[in-house]
Design an enzyme around this catalytic site. Structure first.
Site, PDB file in Angstrom:
ATOM      1  N   GLY A 269       0.819  -1.220   0.000  1.00 28.19           N
ATOM      2  CA  GLY A 269       0.000   0.000   0.000  1.00 28.19           C
ATOM      3  C   GLY A 269       0.849   1.264   0.000  1.00 28.19           C
ATOM      4  O   GLY A 269       0.596   2.203  -0.759  1.00 28.19           O
ATOM      5  N   ARG A 270       1.873   1.300   0.838  1.00 28.44           N
ATOM      6  CA  ARG A 270       2.678   2.524   0.945  1.00 28.44           C
ATOM      7  C   ARG A 270       3.697   2.651  -0.176  1.00 28.44           C
ATOM      8  O   ARG A 270       4.495   3.596  -0.195  1.00 28.44           O
ATOM      9  CB  ARG A 270       3.350   2.577   2.317  1.00 28.44           C
ATOM     10  CG  ARG A 270       4.132   1.326   2.663  1.00 28.44           C
ATOM     11  CD  ARG A 270       4.419   1.246   4.159  1.00 28.44           C
ATOM     12  NE  ARG A 270       5.066  -0.010   4.537  1.00 28.44           N
ATOM     13  CZ  ARG A 270       4.424  -1.134   4.836  1.00 28.44           C
ATOM     14  NH1 ARG A 270       3.102  -1.170   4.771  1.00 28.44           N
ATOM     15  NH2 ARG A 270       5.077  -2.214   5.184  1.00 28.44           N
ATOM     16  N   GLU A 355       5.528   2.640   8.878  1.00 27.00           N
ATOM     17  CA  GLU A 355       4.775   1.396   8.695  1.00 27.00           C
ATOM     18  C   GLU A 355       5.729   0.316   8.168  1.00 27.00           C
ATOM     19  O   GLU A 355       5.544  -0.868   8.442  1.00 27.00           O
ATOM     20  CB  GLU A 355       3.590   1.599   7.738  1.00 27.00           C
ATOM     21  CG  GLU A 355       2.555   0.492   7.827  1.00 27.00           C
ATOM     22  CD  GLU A 355       1.236   0.809   7.138  1.00 27.00           C
ATOM     23  OE1 GLU A 355       0.279   1.249   7.804  1.00 27.00           O
ATOM     24  OE2 GLU A 355       1.149   0.612   5.909  1.00 27.00           O
TER      25      GLU A 355
HETATM   26  O1  F6P Z   1      -2.942   0.909   7.584  1.00 24.22           O
HETATM   27  C1  F6P Z   1      -2.884  -0.378   7.107  1.00 24.22           C
HETATM   28  C2  F6P Z   1      -3.087  -0.442   5.632  1.00 24.22           C
HETATM   29  O2  F6P Z   1      -3.176  -1.774   5.284  1.00 24.22           O
HETATM   30  C3  F6P Z   1      -1.992   0.258   4.833  1.00 24.22           C
HETATM   31  O3  F6P Z   1      -0.861  -0.487   4.674  1.00 24.22           O
HETATM   32  C4  F6P Z   1      -2.703   0.543   3.569  1.00 24.22           C
HETATM   33  O4  F6P Z   1      -2.004   1.480   2.812  1.00 24.22           O
HETATM   34  C5  F6P Z   1      -4.015   1.036   4.108  1.00 24.22           C
HETATM   35  O5  F6P Z   1      -4.277   0.212   5.232  1.00 24.22           O
HETATM   36  C6  F6P Z   1      -5.162   0.992   3.148  1.00 24.22           C
HETATM   37  O6  F6P Z   1      -5.429  -0.298   2.705  1.00 24.22           O
HETATM   38  P1  F6P Z   1      -6.323  -0.561   1.451  1.00 24.22           P
HETATM   39  O7  F6P Z   1      -5.673   0.065   0.262  1.00 24.22           O
HETATM   40  O8  F6P Z   1      -6.421  -2.039   1.314  1.00 24.22           O
HETATM   41  O9  F6P Z   1      -7.684   0.050   1.683  1.00 24.22           O
END
Ligand code: F6P
Length: 555
Positions: A269-270, A355
């Site tokens: 995600g990051r 994270e």
């Molecule tokens: O905060 C946890 C997390 O899994 C992040 O790593 C990620 O960027 C965010 O939540 C959003 O997740 P998603 O894109 O699956 O909605």
């Protein structure tokens, strides 16, 4: 057999011994001993110039850090990442954000699939879609062109898009307005949509998993907002697109997968702002400039992969961070961009760095006996100067700083002439950069008691006006804030996080630490609603807070 702990390695011990020599040294002395230090302790790559001379290191420190990096297998692990090995061990996945920016025509086969071809297929669909929206060809349900884009997402599905939009706003299509909704606080959605016409609004629902509570809640709020005005389920197809790896979830929400842009579980995600998660960025700046940004990322990837350690920006930044954190005892890093456009960059880096590397066990599950990620924070530079810089200059903590600046302004403004003067040399940008340089200089060199006294300062005030100095900083300069420069800058930090994670032997690509709070929130939300719910079984603090909340809400 478990490997010997990081702190038991001879290369670590050598650094500890070296610390005994270095700790009492002052940057004044290090600079005086080596007149070329400022020019020598600098490296360039992918359009970025890094001056690291204002760190409390010398050539020997760096050699010892390189030796530690080699002993930790940094080069092999870097190769493994680029080759698509499953280096995210706790999730048993490759980590391949670098594939998101590999040029069309190159190849990287993972599990029998050419991931580069997949990446470019999505990029082409994104470009076609963005061109239709930007040209007004894509119209809303009532036939009006789209004027407002609202990105709904959180974490990596928000921070990258909002940071990149702000950073590259100079290049954006101004007829389109961009908004970002992340917080489950209804205020975020309400304020973002205030005054907008649903008939002219496009929502991008961004979620890797398409299960994230905040995002799905806001997406439902968005659908209700649209329906209230447009009154027809068929409108969803014209006003909602999704970015996700979860086609089933997208369908279940009611978005046609023809309007979905995919990515893959090997994109964290990051690490996703250059995947389809960057759809809002591409809508803002157009496909061509988006590709310039990808080229910037790729240039830094190549630099990281190929440049020798001694001139390798992410390696240098990562190792200097280890030195400051694990040896000099700094537990924080301030990121200080001297660019208003980078106002969200520190927030973006907080997720990327903390994270990724905020972990207390190694990849094999052993508890670490050393510090891992420091706390990252920051604000655009000159604003910070009038706020928290006091602590950085004269407080009791060591706060290493990353100063980031650009030589050319994007919005040059002349300096206003002083009364009586008929010409003004320079522009406002010179003042901005002068501030950046002045901060690094004063943090490093400070002001001695003798200097304070020589200025004629009253005795009683002298101690207050002394600056110890010897406070480390990096200075990163690029020619201009372009999409390419932004891509290089983000990749620089991505890889420096990788370097640190490798040395600490942690999995920088999982995020189990966010799970517990998420698990507890769902049943808690029910308990907040219900007066007659079963007896509360939390700790006495949480129980009392729930009761108080219920009482105030009349429940
Ligand atoms: O905060 C946890 C997390 O899994 C992040 O790593 C990620 O960027 C965010 O939540 C959003 O997740 P998603 O894109 O699956 O909605």
């Amino acid at each position: 057999m478990k490997e010997r702990s990081l702190t038991g390695k001879p290369q670590w011990k050598a650094l500890e011994e070296h610390l005994a020599w270095m700790a009492p040294r002052h940057l004044r002395e290090l600079f005086a001993d080596d007149p070329e230090r400022g020019a020598r302790m600098a490296a360039q790559g992918a359009g970025l110039y890094l001056d690291y001379s204002k760190n409390r290191v010398n050539g020997e420190t760096l050699d010892l850090l390189f030796a530690l990096a080699r002993a930790r297998g940094l080069e092999e692990r870097r190769e493994a990442m680029f080759a698509g090995a499953r280096i995210n061990v706790t999730e048993d996945r490759p980590t391949l954000h670098v594939a998101l920016r590999m040029p069309a025509g190159s190849k990287l086969v993972v599990d029998g699939e050419d991931v580069v071809a997949d990446v470019h297929a999505v990029l082409e669909r994104m470009a076609a879609f963005c061109n239709r929206v930007r040209s007004g060809q894509w119209t809303g349900h009532t036939g009006k062109p789209i004027r407002n884009i609202i990105n709904i997402g959180i974490g990596g599905s928000d921070l990258g898009p909002v940071m990149a939009y702000e950073a590259l706003r100079f290049y954006s299509q101004r007829e389109l307005s961009f908004h970002f909704v992340s917080n489950v606080d209804g205020t975020d959605f309400t304020e973002a949509t205030r005054g907008l016409d649903p008939a002219e609004t496009l929502f991008i629902v961004c979620s890797k998993t398409f299960t994230t509570l905040e995002t799905l809640t806001n997406a439902h709020a968005a659908r209700a907002w649209c329906m209230q005005s447009l009154g027809d389920e068929a409108a969803v197809a014209k006003h909602f697109v999704a970015v996700s790896t979860n086609a089933e979830g997208v369908e279940a929400f009611g978005i046609d997968t023809a309007n979905m842009f995919g990515f893959w579980d090997w994109v964290g995600g990051r690490y996703s702002m250059d995947s389809a998660i960057g759809l809002s960025t591409m809508l803002a700046i157009g496909p061509e400039r988006f590709h310039e940004m990808l080229a910037g990322f790729q240039a830094m990837d190549e630099h990281f992969r190929l440049a020798p350690m001694e001139r390798n920006l992410p390696v240098l930044m990562g190792l200097l961070g280890i030195w400051n954190n694990n040896f000099l005892g700094a537990n924080t890093v301030a990121v200080l961009p001297y660019s208003q456009y980078l106002s969200r960059f520190p927030a973006y880096l907080q997720q990327l760095t903390m994270e990724s590397n905020g972990k207390h066990v190694t990849a094999d599950g052993s508890r670490v006996d050393y510090q891992t990620a420091p706390v990252y924070w920051g604000e655009p530079g000159t604003n910070g100067q009038h706020s928290f810089y006091q602590l950085i200059h004269q407080g009791t903590r060591l706060v290493p700083c990353d100063f980031i600046g650009f030589c050319h302004p994007l919005n040059p403004l002349p300096l206003q002439a002083e009364a009586g003067a008929d010409t003004v040399a320079g522009d406002q940008h010179d003042l901005l950069i002068a501030n950046l340089l002045a901060q690094g200089e004063s943090l490093a060199f400070g002001k001695t008691p003798a200097q304070v006294e020589a200025e004629g300062t009253a005795d009683a005030l002298q101690a207050h006006r002394v600056f110890d100095g010897n406070r480390p900083s990096n200075t990163i300069l690029a020619d201009r804030l372009t999409p390419h420069a932004l891509g290089s800058l983000v990749a620089l930090y991505e890889h420096s996080v990788f370097v640190q994670g490798t040395l600490w032997n942690i999995d920088s690509f999982d995020q189990w630490g966010v799970e517990l709070g998420k698990q507890l929130a769902t049943p808690l939300a029910e308990e907040l609603k219900a007066k007659d719910a079963p007896a509360l079984t939390h700790d006495s603090s949480t129980n009392t807070l729930i009761q108080r909340y219920r009482a105030v809400r009349g429940r």
